[in-house]
Each structure stands twice: as structure tokens, then as C-alpha cells.
Write a protein that holds these residues in place. Structure first.
Motif, mmCIF file in Angstrom:
data_model
loop_
_atom_site.group_PDB
_atom_site.id
_atom_site.type_symbol
_atom_site.label_atom_id
_atom_site.label_comp_id
_atom_site.label_asym_id
_atom_site.label_seq_id
_atom_site.Cartn_x
_atom_site.Cartn_y
_atom_site.Cartn_z
ATOM 1 N N LEU A 1 4.446 -3.316 8.351
ATOM 2 C CA LEU A 1 5.059 -2.124 8.777
ATOM 3 C C LEU A 1 5.163 -1.051 7.660
ATOM 4 N N GLY A 2 5.737 -0.171 7.765
ATOM 5 C CA GLY A 2 5.768 1.144 6.813
ATOM 6 C C GLY A 2 7.172 1.465 6.909
ATOM 7 N N LEU A 3 7.713 1.793 5.437
ATOM 8 C CA LEU A 3 8.988 2.378 5.361
ATOM 9 C C LEU A 3 8.610 3.976 4.722
ATOM 10 N N SER A 4 8.856 4.945 5.567
ATOM 11 C CA SER A 4 8.623 6.312 5.320
ATOM 12 C C SER A 4 9.491 7.086 4.664
ATOM 13 N N PHE A 5 8.914 7.238 3.180
ATOM 14 C CA PHE A 5 9.652 7.982 2.081
ATOM 15 C C PHE A 5 9.965 9.599 2.821
ATOM 16 N N HIS A 6 9.104 10.022 3.535
ATOM 17 C CA HIS A 6 9.128 11.142 4.197
ATOM 18 C C HIS A 6 10.719 11.535 4.878
ATOM 19 N N VAL B 1 0.907 -1.325 -0.001
ATOM 20 C CA VAL B 1 -0.039 0.286 -0.085
ATOM 21 C C VAL B 1 0.921 1.240 -0.131
ATOM 22 N N PHE B 2 0.519 2.214 -0.730
ATOM 23 C CA PHE B 2 1.349 3.613 -0.656
ATOM 24 C C PHE B 2 0.456 4.642 0.095
ATOM 25 N N GLY B 3 1.104 4.760 1.294
ATOM 26 C CA GLY B 3 0.402 5.800 2.181
ATOM 27 C C GLY B 3 -0.418 5.083 3.236
ATOM 28 N N ASP C 1 14.986 0.199 12.856
ATOM 29 C CA ASP C 1 15.344 1.252 12.026
ATOM 30 C C ASP C 1 14.343 2.571 11.909
ATOM 31 N N GLU C 2 14.981 3.479 12.265
ATOM 32 C CA GLU C 2 14.085 4.910 12.360
ATOM 33 C C GLU C 2 13.051 5.040 10.966
ATOM 34 N N ARG C 3 13.695 4.553 9.963
ATOM 35 C CA ARG C 3 12.829 4.816 8.789
ATOM 36 C C ARG C 3 11.287 3.938 8.513
ATOM 37 N N PHE C 4 11.370 2.964 9.613
ATOM 38 C CA PHE C 4 10.143 2.174 9.506
ATOM 39 C C PHE C 4 9.264 2.427 10.701
ATOM 40 N N PHE C 5 8.173 2.033 10.808
ATOM 41 C CA PHE C 5 7.080 2.321 11.626
ATOM 42 C C PHE C 5 6.030 1.381 11.649
ATOM 43 N N PRO D 1 2.839 13.105 8.357
ATOM 44 C CA PRO D 1 3.720 13.032 7.060
ATOM 45 C C PRO D 1 4.538 11.955 7.087
ATOM 46 N N VAL D 2 4.923 11.230 8.245
ATOM 47 C CA VAL D 2 6.048 10.164 8.153
ATOM 48 C C VAL D 2 5.019 8.864 7.704
ATOM 49 N N ALA D 3 3.769 8.920 7.873
ATOM 50 C CA ALA D 3 2.818 7.729 7.309
ATOM 51 C C ALA D 3 2.363 8.141 6.094
ATOM 52 N N ARG D 4 1.965 9.155 5.741
ATOM 53 C CA ARG D 4 1.217 9.653 4.567
ATOM 54 C C ARG D 4 1.970 9.347 3.137
ATOM 55 N N HIS D 5 3.158 9.542 3.255
ATOM 56 C CA HIS D 5 4.135 9.088 2.313
ATOM 57 C C HIS D 5 5.080 8.106 2.661
ATOM 58 N N SER D 6 4.651 6.832 2.434
ATOM 59 C CA SER D 6 5.242 5.522 2.774
ATOM 60 C C SER D 6 4.737 4.602 1.866
ATOM 61 N N LEU D 7 5.496 3.258 1.933
ATOM 62 C CA LEU D 7 5.267 1.960 1.520
ATOM 63 C C LEU D 7 4.987 1.237 2.904
ATOM 64 N N LEU D 8 3.777 0.560 2.695
ATOM 65 C CA LEU D 8 3.188 -0.399 3.885
ATOM 66 C C LEU D 8 3.291 -1.624 3.187
ATOM 67 N N PHE D 9 4.029 -2.795 3.961
ATOM 68 C CA PHE D 9 4.100 -3.885 3.277
ATOM 69 C C PHE D 9 4.423 -4.983 4.483
ATOM 70 N N LEU D 10 4.181 -6.054 4.099
ATOM 71 C CA LEU D 10 4.389 -7.251 5.386
ATOM 72 C C LEU D 10 5.565 -8.050 5.213
ATOM 73 N N PRO D 11 6.288 -7.909 6.287
ATOM 74 C CA PRO D 11 7.675 -8.447 6.406
ATOM 75 C C PRO D 11 7.705 -9.664 6.889
ATOM 76 N N ASP D 12 8.741 -10.527 6.535
ATOM 77 C CA ASP D 12 8.925 -12.027 7.097
ATOM 78 C C ASP D 12 9.063 -11.881 8.455
ATOM 79 N N GLU D 13 8.478 -12.583 9.259
ATOM 80 C CA GLU D 13 8.625 -12.277 10.678
ATOM 81 C C GLU D 13 10.198 -12.416 11.116
ATOM 82 N N SER D 14 11.208 -13.172 10.467
ATOM 83 C CA SER D 14 12.449 -13.006 10.785
ATOM 84 C C SER D 14 13.002 -11.715 10.550
ATOM 85 N N GLU D 15 12.569 -11.055 9.736
ATOM 86 C CA GLU D 15 13.153 -9.659 9.361
ATOM 87 C C GLU D 15 12.651 -8.301 10.222
#
Length: 141
Positions: free
Chosen positions: A97-102, A49-51, A82-86, A61-75
Motif C-alpha cells: 500500500l501507499g500512504l500519500s503525504f500529498h 519506498v519513497f514515491g 482510509d482515504e490517505r492510503f492507496f 501527485p497522490v502517489a509520487r509523494h508517498s511512502l510505499l510499504f507492505l502491511p500485515d494482512e490483518s491491517e
């Protein structure tokens, strides 16, 4: 009376979205639709999901401009350190998790190889086994 559609959360020509879209739609059987105002990428299930939003703040803003994805549990633990993730609202309780492009910055500052790996990881966890086999067959060529 039908419910009004959610307003778009991002412009279609946003440069980060353009790159995310290219990566997502290059995967076997992937499609795109808008859901709750956000571009959502799926096969049978959503894999990106984007945003997004933060719990209690749908306009952060940290979340509105982000990539949401399902990580492997081991990752997951390493990524969340990492501060870029939320942890995004709504998706977070399901392990997403989300990766913030912001927080990263301009499109040329993004590690697109890393983003492609995150998208593929989420895809592999959600796509039907036949599509995952097709992805693996492409890699073997």
C-alpha cells in the motif's frame, strides 16, 4: 550501450523523505539505494519506498509523494478504507500500500508515530529473522 538511469522522482532534501529516511535507516541492517528513481529502503528485501505511481498514471501527485510499504494482512483492509492510503502500481499486486503525504500535507501535519509503525510493520514482514530479533532486543532495553 548501458541504459540511462531513471531520473530522480524526489529531491534528497524533501522534508518528508528526510523523516522517512531517518526512520528507515534507524532499523537494524537497513540500507538505502535508488531504484527506478525512488529512494528504496531494504535489508535483504525492500521494506519501504519513497514515491510511487498509480496504475495508468505515473505522475499522480497522490502517489509520487508517498511512502510505499507492505502491511500485515490483518491491517490491510482497515488501511485501504482510509482515504490517505492507496494501492500503488507495480507493488500493489504483491499486497503493498501507499500512504500519500500529498493528501496529508506539510511535514508537521504527519503523524510520524503512525509512519514509524507502518515502516516497522513492513520491515518485520521482509527482514531476516536475525534482524527482527535485533530490533526486538533494542525495544527490550
Amino acid at each position: 550501450m548501458a541504459d540511462a538511469p531513471h531520473p530522480s522522482r524526489v529531491e534528497d532534501d524533501d522534508p518528508h523523505l528526510v523523516r522517512v529516511r531517518e526512520l528507515c535507516l534507524a532499523l537494524p541492517g537497513a540500507g538505502e539505494k535508488r531504484s527506478h528513481g525512488s529512494p528504496t529502503f531494504f535489508t535483504r528485501k525492500v521494506f519501504a519506498v519513497f514515491g510511487g505511481a498509480l496504475k495508468g498514471d505515473h505522475y499522480a501527485p497522490v502517489a509520487r509523494h508517498s511512502l510505499l510499504f507492505l502491511p500485515d494482512e490483518s491491517e490491510r483492509e482497515a488501511l485501504i478504507g482510509d482515504e490517505r492510503f492507496f494501492v500503488p502500481a507495480y507493488f500493489g499486486p504483491s499486497g503493498w500500500l501507499g500512504l500519500s503525504f500529498h493528501l496529508i500535507g506539510a511535514v508537521d501535519e504527519v503523524d510520524w508515530v503512525e509512519v514509524a509503525e507502518l515502516i516497522e510493520m513492513s520491515y518485520r514482514l521482509t527482514a531476516p529473522v536475525t534482524l527482527v530479533r535485533e530490533l526486538e532486543a533494542r525495544a527490550d532495553r
